[in-house]
Design a protein around this motif. Structure first.
Motif, PDB file in Angstrom:
ATOM      1  N   CYS A   1      -4.829   0.494   0.245  1.00  0.00           N
ATOM      2  CA  CYS A   1      -5.423  -0.685   0.930  1.00  0.00           C
ATOM      3  C   CYS A   1      -6.689  -0.425   1.729  1.00  0.00           C
ATOM      4  CB  CYS A   1      -4.263  -1.177   1.941  1.00  0.00           C
ATOM      5  SG  CYS A   1      -4.259  -0.359   3.503  1.00  0.00           S
TER       6      CYS A   1
ATOM      7  N   CYS B   1      -6.412   1.994   4.817  1.00  0.00           N
ATOM      8  CA  CYS B   1      -6.184   3.558   4.519  1.00  0.00           C
ATOM      9  C   CYS B   1      -7.209   4.116   3.787  1.00  0.00           C
ATOM     10  CB  CYS B   1      -4.802   3.360   3.786  1.00  0.00           C
ATOM     11  SG  CYS B   1      -3.534   3.009   4.509  1.00  0.00           S
TER      12      CYS B   1
ATOM     13  N   VAL C   1       0.434   3.857   1.054  1.00  0.00           N
ATOM     14  CA  VAL C   1       0.172   4.874   1.936  1.00  0.00           C
ATOM     15  C   VAL C   1       0.826   4.589   3.362  1.00  0.00           C
ATOM     16  CG1 VAL C   1      -1.542   6.197   3.372  1.00  0.00           C
ATOM     17  CG2 VAL C   1      -1.902   5.941   1.069  1.00  0.00           C
ATOM     18  N   CYS C   2       0.317   3.040   3.736  1.00  0.00           N
ATOM     19  CA  CYS C   2       1.020   2.620   4.866  1.00  0.00           C
ATOM     20  C   CYS C   2       2.119   1.688   4.757  1.00  0.00           C
ATOM     21  CB  CYS C   2      -0.304   1.809   5.679  1.00  0.00           C
ATOM     22  SG  CYS C   2      -0.834   0.391   4.737  1.00  0.00           S
TER      23      CYS C   2
ATOM     24  N   CYS D   1       0.928  -1.255  -0.030  1.00  0.00           N
ATOM     25  CA  CYS D   1      -0.104  -0.145  -0.190  1.00  0.00           C
ATOM     26  C   CYS D   1       0.900   1.246  -0.059  1.00  0.00           C
ATOM     27  CB  CYS D   1      -0.707  -0.131   1.218  1.00  0.00           C
ATOM     28  SG  CYS D   1      -1.678   1.265   1.523  1.00  0.00           S
TER      29      CYS D   1
END
Ligand code: ZN
Ligand code: ZN
Ligand code: ZN
Ligand code: ZN
Length: 322
Positions: free
Chosen positions: A41, A44, A22-23, A20
């Motif tokens: 994901c 997120c 973002v994370c 992902c």
């Protein structure tokens, strides 16, 4: 980037699945995309406020990335506890179940879970030392000796818990006195995998202090610690004894019993899956043994336990098979 193995028809192929953005974590379904196609994901996506893609600032959509979801569902992933020694690789959808029983996971102290009196957490290999140090009265190192509970009363709700090592395995015995249900519950859990738990049979043998010919034996398969003990009580998948019966085994507030765990024989068969059995024996003059005619008129026990009773008297050997 995490390495995955994908099971294709031609066999497992090592590929690298995207994380992902973002994370940086492993993606899990459902995976949503933004208007320009970035996949983010599930966890997120849910916390994006406003629902704007963090990469391109375009709006997020309800469009799923089905191909990526499918790829991830077929991928086998190594256990995140690999760095501390776990060698397990499982299909990603089964990872959640594995993590509950992974013996390399970070575990909370069982005393803390049950009574809230300890905030320790650590690895399985350190639990025994922690008990020896902090909860030595909840630890039974030598099962050749009786387990003694002092100050037990059938009129007080209480839970008793013991950590019992057997070879390289650890077991937790829980006895619950429930004055509302008027029952005592006995559960033994193995700390580890469900598979290993089912390979072990435990036995509890309680002998009356007043009359040493009066003995109750309960045997059953072990659960593992991923199973919530309260759920086991609720489903009555354990040893259950009426408190009126338990009171016969308590003398001066003290209850003693023998405990053992043995390896489940491959040909070991229980009549009813998941249920244990209880025998109450009176070692009087020996009768023809457990094969003798049963006394079918006896009342049923309140739980799933099977009471096998033998009566005193010259004939002896009356047994009950339900
Ligand atoms: Zn994410
Ligand atoms: Zn985007
Ligand atoms: Zn693991
Ligand atoms: Zn503790």
């Amino acid at each position: 980037m995490a390495k995955f193995k994908v099971n294709k028809k031609m066999g497992p192929v090592a590929v690298e699945l995207p994380e992902c953005p973002v994370c940086m974590d492993v993606m899990s379904a459902p995976i949503f995309q933004c208007q320009s196609g970035h996949s983010i994901c599930n966890s997120c996506t849910r916390i994006l406020l406003p629902p704007i893609c963090p990469i391109c600032r375009q709006a997020m959509t309800q469009m799923r990335n089905w191909q990526l979801e499918e790829l991830i569902s077929k991928a086998t992933v190594p256990c995140p506890n690999r760095s501390t020694g776990c060698v397990y690789t499982v299909v990603s959808t089964e990872m959640e179940d594995h993590l509950k029983e992974c013996i390399f996971r970070e575990m909370a102290c069982p005393i803390g879970i049950a009574f809230g009196r300890c905030s320790w957490s650590g690895k399985l290999k350190d639990i025994l030392d922690h008990f020896k140090e902090r909860h030595s009265n909840h630890c039974y190192l030598n099962t050749d000796n009786d387990i003694n509970i002092n100050n037990i009363s059938v009129s007080v709700d209480e839970r008793y818990m013991y950590l019992i090592p057997q070879g390289k395995f650890l077991f937790i015995l829980t006895l619950k006195v429930d004055t509302c249900q008027k029952l005592a519950y006995w559960v033994v859990q193995h700390i580890g995998s469900k598979k290993t738990a089912q390979q072990h049979i435990y036995g509890i043998q309680i002998t009356s202090k007043q009359d040493d010919k009066r003995t109750v034996i309960f045997t059953d398969k072990c659960f593992n610690d991923a199973f919530d003990v309260n759920e086991i009580f609720r489903q009555a998948r354990c040893g259950i004894m009426p408190l009126t019966m338990l009171s016969h085994f308590i003398k001066d507030g003290k209850l003693s019993f023998k405990f053992y765990v043995k390896r489940n024989q491959q040909n070991f068969k229980t009549k009813e899956k998941g249920h244990g059995s209880v025998k109450e024996t009176n070692k009087g003059p020996r009768g023809p043994g457990p094969q003798s005619a049963g006394n079918q008129s006896r009342g049923k026990s309140p739980g799933p336990m099977h009471l096998h009773q033998r009566q005193k008297g010259p004939k002896g050997g009356n047994s009950n098979k339900q």
